[in-house]
Design an enzyme around this catalytic site. Structure first.
Site, PDB file in Angstrom:
ATOM      1  N   SER A 253      16.199  33.102  44.897  1.00 57.21           N
ATOM      2  CA  SER A 253      15.900  31.771  45.976  1.00 57.21           C
ATOM      3  C   SER A 253      14.850  31.937  47.131  1.00 57.21           C
ATOM      4  O   SER A 253      13.813  31.881  46.941  1.00 57.21           O
ATOM      5  CB  SER A 253      17.792  31.753  46.022  1.00 57.21           C
ATOM      6  OG  SER A 253      18.257  30.825  46.536  1.00 57.21           O
ATOM      7  N   ASP A 573      19.064  25.098  36.924  1.00 55.25           N
ATOM      8  CA  ASP A 573      20.364  26.301  36.911  1.00 55.25           C
ATOM      9  C   ASP A 573      20.836  26.173  38.269  1.00 55.25           C
ATOM     10  O   ASP A 573      21.896  26.804  38.304  1.00 55.25           O
ATOM     11  CB  ASP A 573      19.687  27.772  37.551  1.00 55.25           C
ATOM     12  CG  ASP A 573      19.100  27.815  39.581  1.00 55.25           C
ATOM     13  OD1 ASP A 573      19.005  26.537  39.736  1.00 55.25           O
ATOM     14  OD2 ASP A 573      18.884  28.637  39.770  1.00 55.25           O
ATOM     15  N   HIS A 626      22.840  29.071  39.268  1.00 59.36           N
ATOM     16  CA  HIS A 626      21.743  30.033  40.214  1.00 59.36           C
ATOM     17  C   HIS A 626      21.730  31.258  40.491  1.00 59.36           C
ATOM     18  O   HIS A 626      21.427  32.154  41.366  1.00 59.36           O
ATOM     19  CB  HIS A 626      21.636  29.347  41.521  1.00 59.36           C
ATOM     20  CG  HIS A 626      20.640  29.153  42.538  1.00 59.36           C
ATOM     21  ND1 HIS A 626      18.929  29.118  42.407  1.00 59.36           N
ATOM     22  CD2 HIS A 626      20.873  29.387  44.148  1.00 59.36           C
ATOM     23  CE1 HIS A 626      18.735  29.625  43.557  1.00 59.36           C
ATOM     24  NE2 HIS A 626      19.082  29.930  44.484  1.00 59.36           N
TER      25      HIS A 626
END
Length: 671
Positions: A253, A573, A626
């Site tokens: 991320s 995602d 995610h």
């Protein structure tokens, strides 16, 4: 008289059996009378709500303690036994499978967590935080949020002028693998990957969690905590103590952008950089395996900064507006959250980069032809994922380039028919009434009615104009952020200005290190509707509320539409669109380009999302979401193979299910 009575009794004696019957009748009569009185008492007693609540609470507690007893008493293998009885034999975890193949420890591994997934603990605080020294304020049980919410929000906020600690408050990142193995009890982040690496022999001496305070700007993590220096020193130590084996870095991320910043920082001369020299990455890094990387930002960050919303919050707000506006903090919940998060400079790193060139304009976007109901065809051949021109003509073009539109009609109207008033020259002023009654003050109160109306009158915003919008509605955040982040495209990367740290986390304004033997992976999930653009509405003027909201009443009209609950979705995602996660490895860095002058090899590894078949599977072993993707068996296997010495070619090169290569070709970017 007593004599006469005795005489009478003698003269008229009552037989014994009759006397017994009389006694029985008398007892029955008394019993009936007694029962009647008791029934009257029962009727008189009413069952109250308190009785019901007490019985209900008692029942829940009894069941809870019984289930807890059974959970602690059952064998550890029982859940797996039940799961296998229902779904059949489970596959071996990747670590077990690869150990059977003979894989073992090779390259040291460095984890770089993303935004909000790393724990933060208190080192100094106000009086309201007594007893919380070195207790987690973020991550863990979040117990302090419920006990003292306003105190918690105060300590999680940063100084609105400096972007650093407020006076008298010090909140610092947790160190070690425990910093981000679990976000909360039972909710894993890195724990599954760590456990599988341990199965082939890894331990803490060759695994390192590069934890940092994800709230502050990347360069300020070095200024305040020396986090970048500690990462450099730890990597050098791991290489030296593991026989010279280079590290495999696994950012997730926002950690992807943080490590991108680090690679430029470590090369740059002191005092701005780490002084490692231009060949530091070539000497110390084997591969960078980016997971769910928002290389070019995420539209979700715009909604978060603009109205502290995303799809989930907007829907919850529509169903229970009172809860979000008042109940959670006892005051205005979203206003407190907005004031807190607008002090977090790191959020600026995820504003969409590249402007209209990357994200599209008023009438086009590279991913505009997307079939939200299409079933992806699984195939490892990159080009087989492309759709034919005939299929594309059947799809409706979506104006994803309009990141924010005030009304569905505005989102779909051709640009030649748009009539807009420029908001940038609008007057601001504190002309809202009764603002003294507001529990928390936001920058929207300073804009006044005219400023708020001007924002809505501009009608629609693309990636270029969104930056101007945020400058207008969040000037303090943007003033701080502009000193640390940039969101454009470099015309000439040889310009000395790009040596400044504000450009280092933007892949379109910096170059990769001179490390031709290093590999870069972009690993992300696909097949989940992901927020790409928003339909907003101007709410009824209220003195204290946030005036802009996602219009959750807006839908596309059918179940297959990309517009639902006021949000246009594309492939991704659930947090990062494919366009942001994949473009740099698909085109921007592919081969020898001006952004990748040494020709570092890049690979795209997509993971087609498959939700868990039942509740017993937890968050699933094939998830592309995610965070859940960190438990995806295929991704974990790829990571372990590379850590054990494999290359991208050994993995099979690219694995693509989306249209990322076709979308990338539609972007006219000088390479």
């Amino acid at each position: 008289m007593s004599f006469l009575r005795r005489r009478k009794a003698v003269v008229n004696p009552i037989p014994d059996h009759e006397e017994e019957e009389e006694e029985k009748k008398r007892e029955r009569k008394e019993e009936k009378l007694k029962n009647g009185v008791e029934r009257e008492k029962v009727k008189a007693k009413k069952w109250s709500c308190v009785d019901s609540c007490c019985w209900f609470v008692g029942f829940i507690c009894s069941v809870w303690w019984f289930l807890l007893f059974l959970y602690n008493a059952m064998p550890a293998s029982f859940p797996q036994y039940v799961t296998e009885a229902i779904t059949g034999p489970l596959p071996d975890p990747p670590g077990v499978k690869l150990k059977k193949e003979g894989l073992s420890v090779n390259h040291p591994v460095v984890f770089v967590p993303g935004i909000v997934t790393g724990g933060l603990e208190l080192w100094e605080g106000r009086q309201c935080a007594d007893g919380l020294f070195r207790k987690r304020l973020w991550g863990g049980t979040f117990g302090e949020l419920y006990k003292r919410p306003l105190c918690w929000a105060e300590h999680m906020s940063l100084d609105n002028e400096t972007g650093l600690d407020p006076p008298g408050i010090r909140v610092r990142p947790v160190s070690g693998l425990v910093a981000a193995d679990y976000f909360a009890p039972g909710y894993f982040v890195w724990a599954v990957l760590i456990a599988n690496l341990a199965r082939i022999g890894y331990e803490e001496k060759n695994m390192y969690m590069a934890a940092y305070d994800w709230r502050i700007s990347f360069q300020n993590t070095e200024v305040r905590d020396r986090t970048l220096s500690r990462m450099k020193n730890n990597i050098e130590l791991m290489v030296a103590t593991n026989g010279g084996k280079k590290v495999v870095v696994i950012p997730h991320s926002m950690g992807v952008l943080y490590f991108l910043h680090f690679m430029k920082w470590v090369e740059a001369p002191a005092p701005m950089g780490g002084g490692g020299g231009s060949d530091w990455c070539a000497k110390h890094v084997k591969a960078v395996m980016n997971i769910g990387g928002p290389f070019l930002g995420v539209p979700k960050s715009v909604a978060g900064l603009f109205s502290i919303e995303a799809r989930d919050i907007a829907v919850a707000r529509a169903f229970a507006p009172g809860f979000w506006d008042k109940d959670l903090f006892g005051l205005q919940t979203l206003q407190h959250l907005m004031r807190m998060t607008r002090t977090w400079d790191s959020t600026m790193s995820m504003i969409p980069k590249g402007g209209d060139t990357i994200w599209g304009g008023l009438d086009w976007s590279p991913d505009g032809h997307f079939n939200c109901s299409a079933k992806k065809f699984k195939n490892n051949d990159t080009h087989s994922a492309f759709k034919s021109d005939e299929e594309n003509r059947d799809m409706k073009n979506i104006n994803y380039g309009r990141l924010i539109s005030f009304g569905k009609d505005i989102a779909e109207l051709h640009s030649s028919k748009l009539e807009r008033l420029d908001f940038r020259g609008a007057l601001k002023g504190r002309n809202l009434v009764n603002t003294s009654n507001c529990d928390v003050w936001t920058e929207y109160h300073e804009m006044g009615i005219e400023g708020i109306k001007a924002v809505a009158d501009y009608k629609t915003y693309t990636a270029d104009s969104v930056l101007d919008l945020l400058q207008f509605v969040a000037p303090k955040l943007m003033k701080r952020g502009d000193a640390h982040f940039s969101h454009g495209i470099a015309d000439n990367l040889d310009d000395p200005k790009y040596e400044h740290y504000k450009y280092w986390s933007n892949p379109l304004e910096t170059t990769l290190p001179n490390a031709p033997d290093m590999e870069i992976y972009s690993m992300y999930g696909v097949g989940i509707p992901t927020e790409r653009a928003y339909v907003y509405k101007l709410t009824t003027q209220s003195d204290c509320n946030i005036p802009f909201r996602i219009d959750t009443s807006t839908d596309g009209g059918n179940g297959d539409s990309c517009l639902k609950d006021g949000v246009y979705s594309s492939d991704g995602d659930e947090t990062v669109p494919v366009l942001s996660a994949g473009f740099m490895c698909a085109k921007g860095w592919r081969g020898r380009t001006r952004f990748n002058p040494s020709g570092i090899r890049t690979y795209i590894r997509e993971y087609d999302h498959a939700p868990p078949a039942n509740l017993l599977e937890g968050r699933g072993t094939q998830s592309g979401a995610h965070v859940d993707i960190l438990g995806n068996f295929a991704l974990i296997e790829d990571v372990i193979r590379v850590a054990a010495g494999s290359s991208g070619e050994d993995l099979g090169g690219d694995r693509v299910y989306s249209d990322i290569f076709k979308w990338s070709e539609r972007i006219n970017l000088k390479l």
